[in-house]
Design a protein around this motif. Sequence first.
Motif: not given
Length: 59
Positions: A1-5, A7-11, A13-17
Amino acid sequence: MTRVLTWIVIVFSLGTLLYRYRYKAFDVLSTVPYLRHWLIQQTMSMPYVRRKVLSNMFK
C-alpha cells in the motif's frame, strides 16, 4: 500500500511541476529538433487542433 501511495505522490508532484513550468518545459523540448518534429506530428494528428491551426494560418 505504501508503494502505491508513494507512486501517487510522485506522479502528482511531477504533474504539478510540469503544469507550473509548462512554458519553460515546452521551450526546452522545442530546442531539440527530433523532439520538436515529434511534438508537431503529435499535435497535428489531433483533428481539432489541426483544424484550428490551419484555419488561422490561411486567413
